[in-house]
Design an enzyme around this catalytic site. Structure first.
Site, short mmCIF file in Angstrom:
data_model
loop_
_atom_site.label_atom_id
_atom_site.label_comp_id
_atom_site.label_asym_id
_atom_site.label_seq_id
_atom_site.Cartn_x
_atom_site.Cartn_y
_atom_site.Cartn_z
N LYS A 13 66.73 13.86 -26.63
CA LYS A 13 67.65 14.55 -27.54
C LYS A 13 68.92 15.02 -26.82
O LYS A 13 69.99 15.05 -27.42
CB LYS A 13 66.97 15.69 -28.30
N ARG A 88 64.13 26.77 -30.70
CA ARG A 88 62.86 26.24 -30.24
C ARG A 88 61.68 27.01 -30.84
O ARG A 88 60.53 26.68 -30.53
CB ARG A 88 62.78 26.36 -28.73
N ARG A 127 62.96 10.96 -14.95
CA ARG A 127 64.22 11.65 -15.21
C ARG A 127 64.82 12.21 -13.91
O ARG A 127 64.08 12.69 -13.05
CB ARG A 127 63.93 12.79 -16.19
N ARG A 160 63.77 17.54 -11.58
CA ARG A 160 63.72 18.99 -11.80
C ARG A 160 62.29 19.49 -11.73
O ARG A 160 61.37 18.80 -12.16
CB ARG A 160 64.29 19.32 -13.19
N ARG A 171 54.75 21.97 -21.03
CA ARG A 171 55.89 22.01 -21.96
C ARG A 171 55.55 21.32 -23.27
O ARG A 171 56.00 21.74 -24.34
CB ARG A 171 57.11 21.36 -21.31
P1 AMP Z 1 65.76 21.98 -21.76
O1 AMP Z 1 66.81 21.65 -20.77
O2 AMP Z 1 66.28 22.11 -23.16
O3 AMP Z 1 64.57 21.05 -21.70
O4 AMP Z 1 65.22 23.44 -21.39
C1 AMP Z 1 64.61 23.71 -20.15
C2 AMP Z 1 63.81 25.00 -20.23
O5 AMP Z 1 64.70 26.09 -20.56
C3 AMP Z 1 62.73 25.04 -21.30
O6 AMP Z 1 61.53 24.44 -20.89
C4 AMP Z 1 62.60 26.54 -21.53
O7 AMP Z 1 61.87 27.15 -20.47
C5 AMP Z 1 64.04 27.02 -21.41
N1 AMP Z 1 64.71 27.02 -22.74
C6 AMP Z 1 65.76 26.23 -23.10
N2 AMP Z 1 66.12 26.49 -24.37
C7 AMP Z 1 65.28 27.45 -24.82
C8 AMP Z 1 65.12 28.13 -26.06
N3 AMP Z 1 65.89 27.84 -27.13
N4 AMP Z 1 64.14 29.06 -26.14
C9 AMP Z 1 63.37 29.36 -25.09
N5 AMP Z 1 63.43 28.74 -23.91
C10 AMP Z 1 64.38 27.80 -23.76
#
Ligand code: AMP
Length: 214
Positions: A13, A88, A127, A160, A171
């Site tokens: 996404k 989320r 990734r 990462r 996750r």
């Molecule tokens: P992402 O890069 O979107 O995969 O986000 C990486 C991590 O950031 C996630 O696994 C969460 O720990 C945290 N995170 C990002 N966006 C949110 C959100 N909207 N609510 C809570 N945690 C978030």
């Protein structure tokens, strides 16, 4: 054009969000990127967020909601934006709806990039993320043209911590428990559109453009 991207971690996404943002000239707002920038800059928010992110858990709504809702009120968002990774949780979605309603607007689309769990773990182990600008690549599906450094800024590419297999499993279960209910939530608002995320990224993008321009 106000769009929310939905999908499991690793569904692609973020890649699609960036492609949509570039085509339609609207900001790409990634809550994960906001947290990572804070971590890199050593802010208090970054320190708190990292504790959750490293475990594959969601950062609590109290630390997330105001941050993103403030961001979408910036001037560059007046013609729309692509939200990637937010909301989320149902409370985050409700807070966003309430803020938009107060400002006299609402979301146009929630695009769900659908990829079965089986594909996710394999995808995420391939990734790579840039330690400098945060750009993401995939060793098979979207490799950096400059090898193991970033095409954009030349910094090193890494796997990462939160993309490591044990964290990915966590996750995914967090996704099913807390984020997947948003599919029904936005379906109830008649703005949900689902695309098959197992296709080549250009085909996924073409499917999204067809939806946005229908
Ligand atoms: P992402 O890069 O979107 O995969 O986000 C990486 C991590 O950031 C996630 O696994 C969460 O720990 C945290 N995170 C990002 N966006 C949110 C959100 N909207 N609510 C809570 N945690 C978030």
């Amino acid at each position: 054009m106000k769009i929310v991207m939905l999908g499991a971690p690793g569904a692609g996404k973020g890649t699609q969000a960036k492609m949509i943002a570039a085509k339609y000239q609207v900001p790409h707002i990634s809550s994960g990127d906001i947290f990572r920038t804070n971590i890199k800059n050593g802010t208090e928010l970054g320190k708190k967020a990292k504790e959750y992110m490293d475990q594959g858990l969601l950062v609590p709504d109290e630390l997330t909601v105001d941050l993103v809702i403030d961001r979408v009120s910036w001037d560059d968002c007046k013609n729309g934006y692509i939200l990637d990774g937010f909301p989320r949780t149902i409370p985050q979605a409700e807070a966003l709806d309430a803020a938009l309603k107060k400002a006299g607007s609402g979301l146009d689309f929630a695009i769900n990039v659908d990829v079965p769990d089986e594909n996710i773990v394999t995808r995420m182990s391939g990734r790579r993320a840039c330690t400098g600008c945060g750009a993401t690549y995939h060793i098979v599906y979207n490799p950096s043209k400059t090898g193991d450094v970033c095409e954009v800024c030349g910094d090193k590419l890494i796997l990462r911590d939160d993309d490591k297999p044990e964290t990915v499993q966590k996750r995914l279960s967090v996704y099913h428990d807390q984020t997947q209910p948003l599919i029904e939530y936005y379906d109830g608002q008649n703005i949900l559109k689902t695309v098959d995320g197992t296709q080549d990224m250009n085909d996924v993008f073409a499917a999204i453009v067809t939806i946005l321009e229908a």
